[in-house]
Design a protein around this motif. Sequence first.
Motif, PDB file in Angstrom:
ATOM      1  N   TYR A  69      52.786  44.986  89.616  1.00  0.00           N
ATOM      2  CA  TYR A  69      52.364  46.413  89.137  1.00  0.00           C
ATOM      3  C   TYR A  69      51.175  46.459  88.213  1.00  0.00           C
ATOM      4  CZ  TYR A  69      52.291  51.370  88.227  1.00  0.00           C
ATOM      5  OH  TYR A  69      51.702  52.520  88.027  1.00  0.00           O
ATOM      6  N   VAL A  70      51.527  45.920  86.798  1.00  0.00           N
ATOM      7  CA  VAL A  70      50.798  45.807  85.851  1.00  0.00           C
ATOM      8  C   VAL A  70      49.496  45.178  86.234  1.00  0.00           C
ATOM      9  CG1 VAL A  70      50.672  45.078  83.429  1.00  0.00           C
ATOM     10  CG2 VAL A  70      52.676  45.904  84.228  1.00  0.00           C
ATOM     11  N   GLY A  71      49.515  43.984  86.683  1.00  0.00           N
ATOM     12  CA  GLY A  71      48.337  43.069  87.106  1.00  0.00           C
ATOM     13  C   GLY A  71      47.527  43.909  87.946  1.00  0.00           C
ATOM     14  N   TYR A  72      48.111  44.805  88.840  1.00  0.00           N
ATOM     15  CA  TYR A  72      47.191  45.682  89.870  1.00  0.00           C
ATOM     16  C   TYR A  72      46.649  46.770  89.222  1.00  0.00           C
ATOM     17  CZ  TYR A  72      46.252  48.856  93.721  1.00  0.00           C
ATOM     18  OH  TYR A  72      45.602  49.540  94.480  1.00  0.00           O
ATOM     19  N   ARG A  73      47.284  47.368  88.202  1.00  0.00           N
ATOM     20  CA  ARG A  73      46.660  48.536  87.383  1.00  0.00           C
ATOM     21  C   ARG A  73      45.507  47.736  86.530  1.00  0.00           C
ATOM     22  NH1 ARG A  73      47.892  53.731  88.016  1.00  0.00           N
ATOM     23  NH2 ARG A  73      47.483  53.776  85.943  1.00  0.00           N
ATOM     24  N   ALA A  74      45.716  46.555  85.963  1.00  0.00           N
ATOM     25  CA  ALA A  74      44.893  46.007  85.138  1.00  0.00           C
ATOM     26  C   ALA A  74      43.338  45.824  86.142  1.00  0.00           C
ATOM     27  CB  ALA A  74      44.956  44.779  84.487  1.00  0.00           C
ATOM     28  N   PHE A  75      43.559  45.388  87.368  1.00  0.00           N
ATOM     29  CA  PHE A  75      42.448  45.201  88.197  1.00  0.00           C
ATOM     30  C   PHE A  75      41.881  46.282  88.519  1.00  0.00           C
ATOM     31  CE2 PHE A  75      41.288  45.000  92.585  1.00  0.00           C
ATOM     32  CZ  PHE A  75      40.155  43.905  92.397  1.00  0.00           C
ATOM     33  N   ARG A 135      35.472  49.770  85.566  1.00  0.00           N
ATOM     34  CA  ARG A 135      34.339  49.617  84.565  1.00  0.00           C
ATOM     35  C   ARG A 135      33.210  48.855  85.161  1.00  0.00           C
ATOM     36  NH1 ARG A 135      32.604  45.685  81.405  1.00  0.00           N
ATOM     37  NH2 ARG A 135      33.945  44.110  82.240  1.00  0.00           N
ATOM     38  N   ARG A 138      41.614  49.225  86.571  1.00  0.00           N
ATOM     39  CA  ARG A 138      40.799  49.433  85.437  1.00  0.00           C
ATOM     40  C   ARG A 138      39.549  48.722  85.411  1.00  0.00           C
ATOM     41  NH1 ARG A 138      45.631  49.464  83.029  1.00  0.00           N
ATOM     42  NH2 ARG A 138      45.226  47.655  82.085  1.00  0.00           N
ATOM     43  N   GLU A 139      39.630  47.425  85.478  1.00  0.00           N
ATOM     44  CA  GLU A 139      38.380  46.424  85.401  1.00  0.00           C
ATOM     45  C   GLU A 139      37.251  46.975  86.542  1.00  0.00           C
ATOM     46  OE1 GLU A 139      36.112  43.347  83.903  1.00  0.00           O
ATOM     47  OE2 GLU A 139      37.806  44.636  82.841  1.00  0.00           O
TER      48      GLU A 139
END
Length: 61
Positions: free
Chosen positions: A15-21, A27, A23-24
């Motif tokens: 989940y954290v990795g998906y959210r970071a993906f 951007r 956001r990137e």
Amino acid sequence: MPQLIFFVVIAVVAYVGYRAFLREAERVTRRMERVRREAANRSMGTLVRDPRTGEYHLAKD
């Protein structure tokens, strides 16, 4: 019980990795849209107003 903890940890990391993906990706999408607009206008950069000083400077990535 250890398997349950393992799968919960994996789910949280995913989940954290998906959210970071996401956001990137947002951007990069914003930057590419700005580059496309600059190319369409034949400009050398985008100016951004500093709200504190009122001066303009080139947008930073």
